[in-house]
Scaffold this motif. Structure first.
Motif, PDB file in Angstrom:
ATOM      1  N   LYS A   1      31.563 -21.520  10.771  1.00  0.00           N
ATOM      2  CA  LYS A   1      32.996 -21.239  10.646  1.00  0.00           C
ATOM      3  C   LYS A   1      33.659 -22.467  10.035  1.00  0.00           C
ATOM      4  O   LYS A   1      33.289 -23.597  10.358  1.00  0.00           O
ATOM      5  CB  LYS A   1      33.611 -20.967  12.012  1.00  0.00           C
ATOM      6  N   VAL A   2      34.637 -22.253   9.179  1.00  0.00           N
ATOM      7  CA  VAL A   2      35.339 -23.387   8.579  1.00  0.00           C
ATOM      8  C   VAL A   2      36.088 -24.137   9.670  1.00  0.00           C
ATOM      9  O   VAL A   2      36.784 -23.540  10.491  1.00  0.00           O
ATOM     10  CB  VAL A   2      36.291 -22.920   7.460  1.00  0.00           C
ATOM     11  N   ASP A   3      35.909 -25.435   9.688  1.00  0.00           N
ATOM     12  CA  ASP A   3      36.590 -26.326  10.623  1.00  0.00           C
ATOM     13  C   ASP A   3      37.802 -26.901   9.888  1.00  0.00           C
ATOM     14  O   ASP A   3      37.640 -27.634   8.907  1.00  0.00           O
ATOM     15  CB  ASP A   3      35.626 -27.440  11.049  1.00  0.00           C
TER      16      ASP A   3
ATOM     17  N   ARG B   1      26.857 -27.933   4.197  1.00  0.00           N
ATOM     18  CA  ARG B   1      25.642 -28.458   4.823  1.00  0.00           C
ATOM     19  C   ARG B   1      24.993 -27.472   5.785  1.00  0.00           C
ATOM     20  O   ARG B   1      23.791 -27.581   6.057  1.00  0.00           O
ATOM     21  CB  ARG B   1      25.976 -29.737   5.586  1.00  0.00           C
ATOM     22  N   SER B   2      25.733 -26.538   6.311  1.00  0.00           N
ATOM     23  CA  SER B   2      25.171 -25.562   7.253  1.00  0.00           C
ATOM     24  C   SER B   2      24.007 -24.787   6.640  1.00  0.00           C
ATOM     25  O   SER B   2      23.144 -24.285   7.364  1.00  0.00           O
ATOM     26  CB  SER B   2      26.254 -24.591   7.733  1.00  0.00           C
TER      27      SER B   2
ATOM     28  N   ALA C   1      30.313 -24.782  14.428  1.00  0.00           N
ATOM     29  CA  ALA C   1      29.713 -23.698  15.215  1.00  0.00           C
ATOM     30  C   ALA C   1      28.280 -23.367  14.821  1.00  0.00           C
ATOM     31  O   ALA C   1      27.717 -22.414  15.314  1.00  0.00           O
ATOM     32  CB  ALA C   1      30.579 -22.431  15.185  1.00  0.00           C
ATOM     33  N   TRP C   2      27.683 -24.155  13.937  1.00  0.00           N
ATOM     34  CA  TRP C   2      26.292 -23.908  13.550  1.00  0.00           C
ATOM     35  C   TRP C   2      25.334 -24.969  14.098  1.00  0.00           C
ATOM     36  O   TRP C   2      24.139 -24.736  14.173  1.00  0.00           O
ATOM     37  CB  TRP C   2      26.161 -23.826  12.030  1.00  0.00           C
TER      38      TRP C   2
ATOM     39  N   GLU D   1      24.506 -28.651  19.097  1.00  0.00           N
ATOM     40  CA  GLU D   1      25.421 -29.230  20.088  1.00  0.00           C
ATOM     41  C   GLU D   1      26.766 -28.490  20.134  1.00  0.00           C
ATOM     42  O   GLU D   1      27.441 -28.493  21.148  1.00  0.00           O
ATOM     43  CB  GLU D   1      25.633 -30.734  19.845  1.00  0.00           C
ATOM     44  N   GLU D   2      27.151 -27.841  19.051  1.00  0.00           N
ATOM     45  CA  GLU D   2      28.396 -27.081  19.032  1.00  0.00           C
ATOM     46  C   GLU D   2      28.218 -25.696  19.655  1.00  0.00           C
ATOM     47  O   GLU D   2      29.157 -25.127  20.184  1.00  0.00           O
ATOM     48  CB  GLU D   2      28.910 -26.925  17.599  1.00  0.00           C
ATOM     49  N   GLN D   3      27.020 -25.164  19.567  1.00  0.00           N
ATOM     50  CA  GLN D   3      26.759 -23.835  20.124  1.00  0.00           C
ATOM     51  C   GLN D   3      26.666 -23.878  21.631  1.00  0.00           C
ATOM     52  O   GLN D   3      26.880 -22.889  22.298  1.00  0.00           O
ATOM     53  CB  GLN D   3      25.480 -23.255  19.528  1.00  0.00           C
ATOM     54  N   ALA D   4      26.356 -25.038  22.207  1.00  0.00           N
ATOM     55  CA  ALA D   4      26.224 -25.183  23.662  1.00  0.00           C
ATOM     56  C   ALA D   4      27.569 -25.149  24.355  1.00  0.00           C
ATOM     57  O   ALA D   4      27.656 -24.946  25.545  1.00  0.00           O
ATOM     58  CB  ALA D   4      25.483 -26.479  23.986  1.00  0.00           C
TER      59      ALA D   4
END
Length: 162
Positions: free
Chosen positions: A65-67, A113-114, A154-155, A158-161
């Motif tokens: 998702k775009v940050d 980069r995702s 969100a990819w 550590e962000e998914q946790a």
């Protein structure tokens, strides 16, 4: 028809035969993943933005998702997506089939980069029922990208946790 423009462009590269066309829609990440038969993250979604007077495409992994904070740090402006009508007039592709190929003159393409987690990804080919499997090197070459950027969230594990 935008897919025909992409097909013509790919013919000059010798890869038009690799375009996948589906009976079903591939207009969303989930639909494209189902049509292709891969995990949603490997769908290379192309998002269209207005940066100043320029139309900009960000190609990102399907689960990213775009940050807004990262986008603003990269482009020095708030993330403002093009409307569906603006996407057609400024990019040359309709929402659901927006891709980084055969775009209008002056459109800048950035790869997020995702995507770098994967050997191959599946971007659309200008229609809501098409895709092509490309290596990252092919995506770079065929999209005529400007640069790799890091504007999504969100990819990362550590962000998914969270």
């Amino acid at each position: 028809m935008p897919i025909e423009a992409v097909r013509s462009y790919f013919e000059t590269l010798g890869i038009a035969g690799r375009i996948l066309e589906f009976e079903e829609s591939s207009a969303t990440v989930e639909l494209a993943a189902h049509a292709v038969g891969c995990e949603p993250a490997r769908i290379a979604k192309t998002l269209s933005f207005c940066v100043g007077e320029n139309a900009v495409l960000i190609v990102a992994a399907g689960d990213a998702k775009v940050d807004n904070t990262r986008f603003k740090a990269q482009f020095h402006t708030k993330a403002k997506m093009l409307t569906p009508d603006e996407a057609v007039s400024r990019i040359g592709h309709a929402v659901g089939g927006v891709c980084p190929f055969a775009v209008k003159e002056g459109v800048q393409v950035y790869l997020d980069r995702s995507l770098q987690r994967f050997e191959t990804v599946y971007p659309a080919c200008g229609s809501a029922n098409s895709a092509i499997e490309l290596t990252l090197q092919e995506l770079e070459r065929f999209s005529r990208f400007t640069a790799w950027v890091d504007v999504c969230k969100a990819w990362r594990p550590e962000e998914q946790a969270r």
